[in-house]
Write an enzyme that holds these catalytic residues in place. Structure first.
Site, PDB file in Angstrom:
ATOM      1  N   HIS A  24       0.631  -1.336  -0.071  1.00 34.32           N
ATOM      2  CA  HIS A  24       0.123   0.155  -0.071  1.00 34.32           C
ATOM      3  C   HIS A  24       0.869   1.210  -0.107  1.00 34.32           C
ATOM      4  O   HIS A  24       0.566   2.345  -0.574  1.00 34.32           O
ATOM      5  CB  HIS A  24      -0.865   0.139   1.353  1.00 34.32           C
ATOM      6  N   LYS A  48     -15.637  -7.748   4.998  1.00 30.80           N
ATOM      7  CA  LYS A  48     -14.469  -8.460   5.779  1.00 30.80           C
ATOM      8  C   LYS A  48     -14.618  -8.301   7.248  1.00 30.80           C
ATOM      9  O   LYS A  48     -15.216  -7.430   7.800  1.00 30.80           O
ATOM     10  CB  LYS A  48     -13.131  -8.099   5.351  1.00 30.80           C
ATOM     11  N   ARG A  97      -1.765  -5.419  -8.727  1.00 35.08           N
ATOM     12  CA  ARG A  97      -0.766  -6.376  -8.238  1.00 35.08           C
ATOM     13  C   ARG A  97      -0.483  -7.606  -9.514  1.00 35.08           C
ATOM     14  O   ARG A  97       0.532  -7.899  -9.607  1.00 35.08           O
ATOM     15  CB  ARG A  97      -0.948  -7.074  -6.940  1.00 35.08           C
ATOM     16  N   SER A 135      -3.019  -7.939   2.864  1.00 32.05           N
ATOM     17  CA  SER A 135      -3.229  -7.832   4.318  1.00 32.05           C
ATOM     18  C   SER A 135      -3.359  -9.132   4.900  1.00 32.05           C
ATOM     19  O   SER A 135      -2.934  -9.475   6.019  1.00 32.05           O
ATOM     20  CB  SER A 135      -4.361  -6.819   4.697  1.00 32.05           C
TER      21      SER A 135
HETATM   22  N1  COA Z   1       0.028  -4.140  -2.442  1.00 34.77           N
HETATM   23  C1  COA Z   1      -0.340  -4.832  -1.277  1.00 34.77           C
HETATM   24  N2  COA Z   1      -1.505  -5.293  -1.072  1.00 34.77           N
HETATM   25  C2  COA Z   1      -2.634  -4.843  -1.751  1.00 34.77           C
HETATM   26  C3  COA Z   1      -2.492  -3.614  -2.720  1.00 34.77           C
HETATM   27  C4  COA Z   1      -0.922  -3.425  -2.815  1.00 34.77           C
HETATM   28  N3  COA Z   1      -0.886  -2.262  -3.677  1.00 34.77           N
HETATM   29  N4  COA Z   1      -3.470  -3.432  -2.998  1.00 34.77           N
HETATM   30  C5  COA Z   1      -4.465  -4.107  -2.556  1.00 34.77           C
HETATM   31  N5  COA Z   1      -3.864  -5.019  -1.642  1.00 34.77           N
HETATM   32  C6  COA Z   1      -4.423  -5.907  -0.978  1.00 34.77           C
HETATM   33  C7  COA Z   1      -5.401  -5.584   0.261  1.00 34.77           C
HETATM   34  O1  COA Z   1      -4.447  -5.559   1.228  1.00 34.77           O
HETATM   35  C8  COA Z   1      -6.646  -6.300   0.340  1.00 34.77           C
HETATM   36  O2  COA Z   1      -6.101  -7.457   1.211  1.00 34.77           O
HETATM   37  P1  COA Z   1      -6.906  -8.372   1.768  1.00 34.77           P
HETATM   38  O3  COA Z   1      -8.180  -8.877   0.968  1.00 34.77           O
HETATM   39  O4  COA Z   1      -6.054  -9.328   2.372  1.00 34.77           O
HETATM   40  O5  COA Z   1      -7.696  -7.346   2.795  1.00 34.77           O
HETATM   41  C9  COA Z   1      -6.740  -7.041  -1.080  1.00 34.77           C
HETATM   42  O6  COA Z   1      -5.323  -6.634  -1.824  1.00 34.77           O
HETATM   43  C10 COA Z   1      -7.709  -6.302  -1.845  1.00 34.77           C
HETATM   44  O7  COA Z   1      -7.774  -4.748  -2.016  1.00 34.77           O
HETATM   45  P2  COA Z   1      -8.948  -4.100  -2.563  1.00 34.77           P
HETATM   46  O8  COA Z   1      -9.135  -4.833  -3.671  1.00 34.77           O
HETATM   47  O9  COA Z   1      -8.434  -2.524  -2.351  1.00 34.77           O
HETATM   48  O10 COA Z   1      -9.735  -4.158  -1.504  1.00 34.77           O
HETATM   49  P3  COA Z   1      -9.978  -3.520  -0.164  1.00 34.77           P
HETATM   50  O11 COA Z   1     -10.872  -4.292   0.781  1.00 34.77           O
HETATM   51  O12 COA Z   1      -8.802  -3.267   0.306  1.00 34.77           O
HETATM   52  O13 COA Z   1     -10.755  -2.184  -0.529  1.00 34.77           O
HETATM   53  C11 COA Z   1     -12.695  -1.082  -1.344  1.00 34.77           C
HETATM   54  C12 COA Z   1     -11.989  -2.197  -1.369  1.00 34.77           C
HETATM   55  C13 COA Z   1     -13.065  -0.589  -0.054  1.00 34.77           C
HETATM   56  C14 COA Z   1     -11.863   0.238  -2.017  1.00 34.77           C
HETATM   57  C15 COA Z   1     -14.182  -1.193  -2.212  1.00 34.77           C
HETATM   58  O14 COA Z   1     -14.673  -2.332  -1.838  1.00 34.77           O
HETATM   59  C16 COA Z   1     -14.921  -0.100  -2.040  1.00 34.77           C
HETATM   60  O15 COA Z   1     -14.673   1.331  -2.877  1.00 34.77           O
HETATM   61  N6  COA Z   1     -16.195  -0.185  -1.226  1.00 34.77           N
HETATM   62  C17 COA Z   1     -17.136   0.756  -1.205  1.00 34.77           C
HETATM   63  C18 COA Z   1     -18.489   0.572  -1.682  1.00 34.77           C
HETATM   64  C19 COA Z   1     -18.358   0.822  -2.964  1.00 34.77           C
HETATM   65  O16 COA Z   1     -18.365   1.911  -3.608  1.00 34.77           O
HETATM   66  N7  COA Z   1     -18.398  -0.017  -3.828  1.00 34.77           N
HETATM   67  C20 COA Z   1     -18.341  -0.215  -5.253  1.00 34.77           C
HETATM   68  C21 COA Z   1     -19.773   0.066  -5.972  1.00 34.77           C
HETATM   69  S1  COA Z   1     -19.693  -0.048  -7.387  1.00 34.77           S
END
Ligand code: COA
Length: 169
Positions: A24, A48, A97, A135
């Protein structure tokens, strides 16, 4: 030369950040170099089951991003695109990624574009050093006392140690 469309750029870096990792931070630091202001925001309505509370995740993010004066920490619930608009953001920044991230992220970016076409999604390729990282992987290694010093900043490693050494209730 034509005038830039946006004179002041505000980027949103959203995520669960449970907890923040070097993967991140790679994306956040590069975004901080490009955009005037970067709002790193913790999603509070994730499906989650988090290990860290929203306040704990925000505090860890604040600790590990303090060297960038243009990075601020926040949290949101509801739709990301509505939050981004309310904060006056021009772009949403996401890290990619691997190919496996692409399909999901394309769907999210397309849905967000449909909801508000004034806000662009920018993708950055995550540094290959961190392409396997998530994560959950960090939590899994920490839970069994594996080495995480190369995966997360010291403050996060210490917080994980405290979580997993605390007596369970
Ligand atoms: N380096 C390392 N790990 C990374 C990374 C990076 N650059 N980018 C993402 N990851 C990891 C995260 O830690 C996460 O790990 P986990 O699944 O073990 O927790 C995983 O990859 C998924 O990341 P991401 O896709 O960014 O999901 P998130 O849960 O961190 O965030 C939101 C997702 C919150 C941004 C998204 O669900 C959201 O926008 N929610 C709000 C509701 C909404 O508007 N939805 C869309 C409607 S169209």
């Amino acid at each position: 030369m034509s005038k830039p469309k946006h004179e002041y750029t505000v980027a949103i870096c959203p995520g669960s950040f449970d907890p923040v990792t070097f993967g991140h931070l790679d994306i956040i630091s590069r975004a901080a170099d490009i955009f005037d202001k970067v709002i790193v925001t913790v999603a509070t309505n994730s499906s989650k089951q988090p290990l860290f509370t929203v306040d704990e995740r925000k505090q860890l993010l604040a600790d590990v991003t303090s060297r960038w004066p243009n990075v601020v920490i926040d949290s949101f619930s509801g739709l990301l695109i509505n939050y981004a608009a309310a904060r006056g953001a021009n772009v949403i920044v996401k890290g990619l990624r691997a190919v496996s991230d692409f399909e999901y992220e394309l769907q999210m970016a397309s849905a967000n574009h449909k909801l508000n076409e004034k806000i662009e999604t920018f993708f950055m390729m995550t540094n290959p050093k961190f392409s396997y990282l998530s994560s959950s992987i960090v939590k899994e290694i920490a839970r069994y006392n594996g080495p995480i010093a190369d995966l997360v900043p010291d403050a996060v490693a210490e917080a994980l140690l405290r979580k997993f050494s605390a007596p369970s209730t």
